[in-house]
Design an enzyme around this catalytic site. Structure first.
Site, short mmCIF file in Angstrom:
data_model
loop_
_atom_site.label_atom_id
_atom_site.label_comp_id
_atom_site.label_asym_id
_atom_site.label_seq_id
_atom_site.Cartn_x
_atom_site.Cartn_y
_atom_site.Cartn_z
N GLY A 77 87.80 -9.71 -24.98
CA GLY A 77 89.20 -9.57 -24.58
C GLY A 77 89.99 -10.83 -24.85
O GLY A 77 91.16 -10.77 -25.27
N ASN A 157 93.39 -8.25 -12.81
CA ASN A 157 91.95 -8.35 -12.57
C ASN A 157 91.61 -8.69 -11.13
O ASN A 157 90.55 -8.35 -10.64
CB ASN A 157 91.31 -9.37 -13.52
CG ASN A 157 92.12 -10.64 -13.66
OD1 ASN A 157 93.29 -10.60 -14.04
ND2 ASN A 157 91.52 -11.76 -13.35
N GLN A 186 91.45 -4.78 -18.02
CA GLN A 186 90.94 -4.23 -16.75
C GLN A 186 91.26 -2.76 -16.56
O GLN A 186 90.78 -2.14 -15.62
CB GLN A 186 91.51 -5.02 -15.56
CG GLN A 186 90.87 -6.37 -15.38
CD GLN A 186 89.39 -6.32 -14.99
OE1 GLN A 186 88.86 -5.28 -14.60
NE2 GLN A 186 88.72 -7.44 -15.13
N SER A 206 88.22 -4.91 -23.74
CA SER A 206 86.94 -5.63 -23.79
C SER A 206 85.82 -4.72 -23.30
O SER A 206 85.91 -4.13 -22.21
CB SER A 206 87.04 -6.86 -22.88
OG SER A 206 85.81 -7.52 -22.84
N GLY A 207 84.75 -4.61 -24.09
CA GLY A 207 83.68 -3.66 -23.80
C GLY A 207 82.94 -3.87 -22.50
O GLY A 207 82.59 -2.92 -21.81
N HIS A 208 82.73 -5.16 -22.13
CA HIS A 208 81.84 -5.40 -20.97
C HIS A 208 82.49 -5.02 -19.65
O HIS A 208 81.83 -5.02 -18.61
CB HIS A 208 81.33 -6.85 -20.95
CG HIS A 208 82.32 -7.89 -20.53
ND1 HIS A 208 82.32 -8.43 -19.27
CD2 HIS A 208 83.31 -8.51 -21.20
CE1 HIS A 208 83.28 -9.35 -19.19
NE2 HIS A 208 83.89 -9.42 -20.35
N THR A 244 81.13 -10.51 -40.63
CA THR A 244 80.32 -9.29 -40.68
C THR A 244 80.39 -8.60 -39.32
O THR A 244 80.21 -9.23 -38.28
CB THR A 244 78.86 -9.65 -41.05
OG1 THR A 244 78.89 -10.29 -42.33
CG2 THR A 244 77.98 -8.42 -41.12
N CYS A 332 86.32 -16.20 -13.67
CA CYS A 332 86.58 -17.42 -14.43
C CYS A 332 86.99 -18.58 -13.51
O CYS A 332 86.79 -19.72 -13.87
CB CYS A 332 87.68 -17.19 -15.44
SG CYS A 332 87.41 -15.71 -16.38
N1 PLP Z 1 92.10 -10.07 -19.51
C1 PLP Z 1 91.76 -9.65 -18.29
C2 PLP Z 1 92.78 -8.97 -17.43
C3 PLP Z 1 90.48 -9.87 -17.81
O1 PLP Z 1 90.15 -9.47 -16.58
C4 PLP Z 1 89.54 -10.53 -18.64
C5 PLP Z 1 88.18 -10.82 -18.15
O2 PLP Z 1 87.95 -10.94 -16.96
C6 PLP Z 1 89.95 -10.93 -19.92
C7 PLP Z 1 91.24 -10.69 -20.33
C8 PLP Z 1 89.01 -11.62 -20.85
O3 PLP Z 1 88.08 -10.72 -21.37
P1 PLP Z 1 86.69 -11.25 -21.99
O4 PLP Z 1 85.82 -11.62 -20.84
O5 PLP Z 1 86.15 -10.08 -22.75
O6 PLP Z 1 87.04 -12.38 -22.88
#
Ligand code: PLP
Length: 391
Positions: A77, A157, A186, A206-208, A244, A332
């Site tokens: 993301g 988030n 999110q 973002s996949g995770h 790749t 974070c």
């Molecule tokens: N944007 C939001 C709102 C998020 O919650 C996050 C991750 O917590 C990100 C961006 C960043 O995503 P990634 O962890 O895949 O870099």
């Protein structure tokens, strides 16, 4: 790791999610026997290309893209957000103004701070009210002829508060020729998204965050927006992003999108979140909800609750001892011991902001886990509140 996964009650799904078994099954062959390069001209390579294109269709379908070609795979993301904003500034090189909000994820907030400090960009930071909501009139007033990009998140988030990106898109389109970027990280997999009904030019995911592995994401780039490449090299991703393709991860992202589209348990997740939130707010006199009480304007899986006169970190540690995983804010900044920028922007008093806990549920949570959390939390909170020097 001392605790087995069986014992964990995982209520931290906004930080990351478990890779779904179906997703793992889909990606697994691409980690060993299906190792070809999608750019190779032989049949084996073409099979990989097909797998990447199926995944692209799965992503496009989940987010309601007009065209599958609007989806470009990235590594996360943060990359998607960085590419969108920096690409917009490069595309509109004569314009140096950005509009964003004070409650964005660091991937947008820190980037915009950097662009202001080091690259001479002007940034308008839109504030929020105490419920975490934006005043759209302020956005309208902030638009300028030199605005290159407006970047707003869809779902916060930390609090789960949703911004009305359809309405915002109309305002941006009607009043400027700025690009409109939405950080949808999110929201994807948690609420329905239909980009073709919106004026969104760029959309990060973002996949995770929804059961694919860490290390894969995508950026939606509306057809006709010639966003310059962020990674320059070979012609992969139709020239949009060199490197790749991470085929196993891309296949996993596609599978996670398909699984999200078929998921019919959102009401169940919402019910558990509501039960957790309602019970905590009812049982604990020092508990306060952070983010609007209007649940139609919040993600169905998130509850951010402050326990006045306690330290969020202490609650987290005590819950951790019980095998319950939560967060004190975004993953974070969990290490940094600075009170959350999101709660500060909402002007939540320090005595409350310090004691905030984010519970974020997911598809694998079951009612007994919520009951257990509800059972242990009041004891922890009241013990800590009793001991508190700030009380
Ligand atoms: N944007 C939001 C709102 C998020 O919650 C996050 C991750 O917590 C990100 C961006 C960043 O995503 P990634 O962890 O895949 O870099």
């Amino acid at each position: 790791m001392s605790r087995t996964n069986e014992k964990i009650i995982y209520l931290d799904n906004n930080a990351t999610t478990q890779v779904a078994p179906e997703v793992f099954a889909a990606m697994r062959p691409f980690l060993n026997e299906l190792y070809g390069n999608p750019s190779s001209a032989h049949t084996f390579g073409r099979e990989m290309r097909r797998a990447v294109e199926v995944a692209r269709e799965q992503v496009a379908s989940l987010i309601g893209a007009n065209d599958v070609g609007e989806v470009v795979f990235t590594s996360c993301g943060s990359e998607s957000d960085n590419w969108a904003i920096r690409g917009a500034l490069e595309l509109k090189s004569e314009k140096r103004h950005i509009i964003t909000t004070m409650v964005e994820h660091e991937a947008v907030r820190n980037l915009c701070e950097f662009l202001a400090e080091k690259k001479g960009c002007g940034v308008t930071w839109l504030g929020v009210d105490s419920d975490g909501l934006l005043d759209l009139e302020n956005l309208r007033k902030a638009l300028r002829p030199d605005t290159a990009v407006v970047s707003v998140m869809l779902a916060n988030n930390e609090t789960g508060v949703l911004f009305p990106v359809e309405e915002i898109g109309k305002i941006v389109r009607e009043n400027s020729d700025a690009l409109f970027h939405v950080d949808g990280v999110q929201a994807v997999g948690k609420i329905p998204i239909d980009l073709k009904r919106t004026q969104i030019d760029l959309f990060a995911l973002s996949g995770h965050k929804f059961h694919a592995p860490k290390g894969v994401g995508a950026l939606y780039i509306r057809k006709g927006v010639n966003l310059p490449s962020f990674i320059i090299g070979g012609g992969q991703e139709r020239g949009h992003r060199a490197g790749t393709e991470a085929v196993p991860y891309i296949v996993a992202l596609g599978a996670a999108c398909e699984m999200a589209q078929r998921f019919d348990g959102h009401a169940g997740v919402r019910r558990l979140r509501d039960k957790l939130e309602d019970t905590i707010l009812e049982k604990l006199p020092n508990a306060h909800l952070n983010g609007t009480g209007d649940r139609t304007k919040r993600l169905p899986n998130t509850a951010n609750i402050s326990f006045e006169h306690t330290e969020g970190e202490s609650i987290l540690a005590h819950l951790d001892e019980e095998g319950i995983c939560v967060s004190t804010g975004s993953a974070c900044n969990a290490e940094s011991h600075v009170s959350s920028a999101v709660l500060r922007a909402m002007e939540i008093p320090y005595s409350r902001a310090q004691g905030s806990i984010r519970f974020s549920l997911g598809r694998y949570n079951a009612e007994p886990e919520i009951d257990r959390t509800i059972a242990v939390l009041p004891g922890i909170v009241s013990r800590l509140a009793e001991m508190s020097p700030i009380k």
